[in-house]
Design an enzyme around this catalytic site. Structure first.
Site, PDB file in Angstrom:
ATOM      1  N   GLY A  26      -5.183 -37.926 -46.389  1.00 46.41           N
ATOM      2  CA  GLY A  26      -6.462 -37.585 -45.676  1.00 46.41           C
ATOM      3  C   GLY A  26      -6.704 -36.304 -44.813  1.00 46.41           C
ATOM      4  CD  GLN A  28      -3.972 -34.424 -38.261  1.00 44.31           C
ATOM      5  OE1 GLN A  28      -2.723 -33.916 -38.379  1.00 44.31           O
ATOM      6  NE2 GLN A  28      -4.748 -33.982 -37.517  1.00 44.31           N
ATOM      7  CD  GLN A  84      -9.472 -47.788 -39.140  1.00 45.39           C
ATOM      8  OE1 GLN A  84      -8.712 -46.909 -38.835  1.00 45.39           O
ATOM      9  NE2 GLN A  84     -10.531 -47.518 -39.805  1.00 45.39           N
ATOM     10  CG  HIS A 108      -3.514 -41.640 -32.262  1.00 47.59           C
ATOM     11  ND1 HIS A 108      -3.422 -41.332 -30.848  1.00 47.59           N
ATOM     12  CD2 HIS A 108      -4.287 -42.680 -32.369  1.00 47.59           C
ATOM     13  CE1 HIS A 108      -4.179 -42.063 -30.237  1.00 47.59           C
ATOM     14  NE2 HIS A 108      -4.857 -42.742 -31.056  1.00 47.59           N
ATOM     15  CD  GLU A 227     -33.223 -23.275 -26.446  1.00 48.01           C
ATOM     16  OE1 GLU A 227     -32.082 -23.323 -25.658  1.00 48.01           O
ATOM     17  OE2 GLU A 227     -33.938 -22.473 -26.779  1.00 48.01           O
ATOM     18  CD  GLU A 231     -28.843 -21.449 -27.304  1.00 51.73           C
ATOM     19  OE1 GLU A 231     -28.098 -21.130 -26.708  1.00 51.73           O
ATOM     20  OE2 GLU A 231     -30.060 -21.616 -27.322  1.00 51.73           O
TER      21      GLU A 231
END
Ligand code: NDP
Ligand code: MG
Ligand code: MG
Length: 341
Positions: A26, A28, A84, A108, A227, A231
């Site tokens: 996937g 990584q 998971q 991780h 806004e 940005e």
């Protein structure tokens, strides 16, 4: 000052001398596998039988095996399936095929930190965690750069775990940028906190609340979108380049003054106290348990939340606007829950 490791501090030949199985193809997985291969490392991809990812990995020229066979074949087993699912994959297909001298490698620390995976004696357990999404890990490598990594060793059965961790980090391009030593505990807790409180949870809900505030006050949703969301990238780019200071240097004095006086009204001491509560739930394992229990229960809470959030009006406004931009930004379908790659 933290010690930082670069290419010259690592010996690429260590990982080049190992057979590496990457479990999962996937976000990584594809990046680690392709970067390792381009660094001269022998890599097989490990997927469950009938995996949707098999065709992708084979198209990219990789040998694909099931996880049990790949674990038996490899010296280094890199677990890059979703957090998971790692516990189940490990118990079913990896653990029975481990032998002393092999290495488990994570990107991780979740399953080690919270005790969902316990390696048997004689197995090195290491982590090389790129601090960026998988697609950036691949793109930066191809561009001759790298995404910074943090590395940890939980079990050093061989006495060579750190050297192998840095060698791996070099092979995926991480030491072109730099690598920092950490622990499974520090990486896991700070990673979960960062994504929950600031990067993902904090940011998504800050943007939604800002959008709702403007639209409820009667402003056009399209203007509100510009806004509070569009940005954001420009602001984050400046922060990435030169810290909050560069961002404040670049914006108008009006915006800078508004930052100082209104920012603390929005992100007040109560927000920080909520952040501390979130951190406590991470440290105690309560968040991990809630996530894993829900996953074991068919992910009902997770899927309901995903569905609900996709219905937020900012998504429809954004989709419509992005299709009109002069640079013809193309939206993929981000709502079907398929693996990112
Ligand atoms: P993905 O969700 O992208 O992984 C999907 C891949 O795992 C697919 O190839 C999928 O196959 C495969 N997979 C799913 N279930 C199994 C199984 N039972 N057996 C074998 N393969 C399986 O994961 P990520 O890349 O997001 O995360 C991988 C690890 O990297 C995690 O530990 C994560 O925390 C960590 N990480 C992720 C980052 C990111 O950028 N996403 C950043 C840093 C760390 P199929 O096609 O069959 O579903
Ligand atoms: Mg994370
Ligand atoms: Mg503005």
């Amino acid at each position: 000052m933290t010690e930082i490791f670069y290419d010259n501090d690592a010996d690429l030949s260590l990982i080049q001398g190992k057979k590496v199985a990457v479990v999962g193809y996937g976000s990584q997985g594809h990046a680690h596998a392709q970067n390792l291969r381009d660094s001269g490392v022998e890599v097989h991809i490990a997927l469950k039988d009938g995996s949707k990812s098999t065709a992708k990995a084979e198209e990219a020229g990789f040998v694909v095996q099931n996880v049990a066979d790949a674990t038996a074949w490899a010296d280094v087993i890199v677990i890059l399936a979703p957090d998971q699912h790692q516990r189940g994959i490990y118990a079913e297909s990896i653990e029975p095929n481990l032998a002393a001298g092999k290495t488990l490698l994570f990107a991780h620390g979740f399953n080690i930190r919270f005790g969902y995976i316990k390696a048997p004696e004689g197995i090195d357990v290491i982590m090389v965690a790129p601090k960026g999404p998988g697609h950036t890990v691949r793109r930066e490598y191809e561009a001759g750069r790298g995404v910074p990594v943090i590395a940890a060793v939980e079990v050093d059965a061989s006495g060579q775990a750190w050297d192998l961790a840095w060698s791996y980090a070099k092979a995926i391009g991480g030491l072109r940028a730099g690598g920092i030593k950490t622990t499974f505990t520090e990486e896991t807790e700070t990673d979960l906190f960062g994504e929950q409180a600031v990067l993902c949870g904090g940011m998504s809900h800050l943007v939604q609340a800002g959008f709702e505030t403007l639209v409820e006050a009667g402003y056009q949703p399209q203007i509100a979108y510009f806004e509070v969301l569009h940005e954001l990238k420009l602001i984050v780019d400046l922060m990435w380049e030169g810290g909050i200071a560069k961002q404040r240097w670049s914006i108008s004095d009006t915006a800078e003054y508004g930052d100082y006086v209104s920012g603390p009204r929005v992100i007040d001491s109560e927000v920080k106290s909520h952040m501390k509560d979130v951190l406590s739930d991470i440290q105690s394992g309560a968040f991990a348990q809630r996530f894993i229990d829900d996953q074991d229960n068919g992910a009902t809470e997770f899927l309901a939340l995903r569905e609900k959030e996709q219905q937020h009006p900012i998504e429809a406004t954004g989709k419509e606007l992005r299709a009109l931009f002069a640079w013809k930004q193309q939206d993929a379908d981000y709502t079907d829950g398929s693996a990112a790659r």
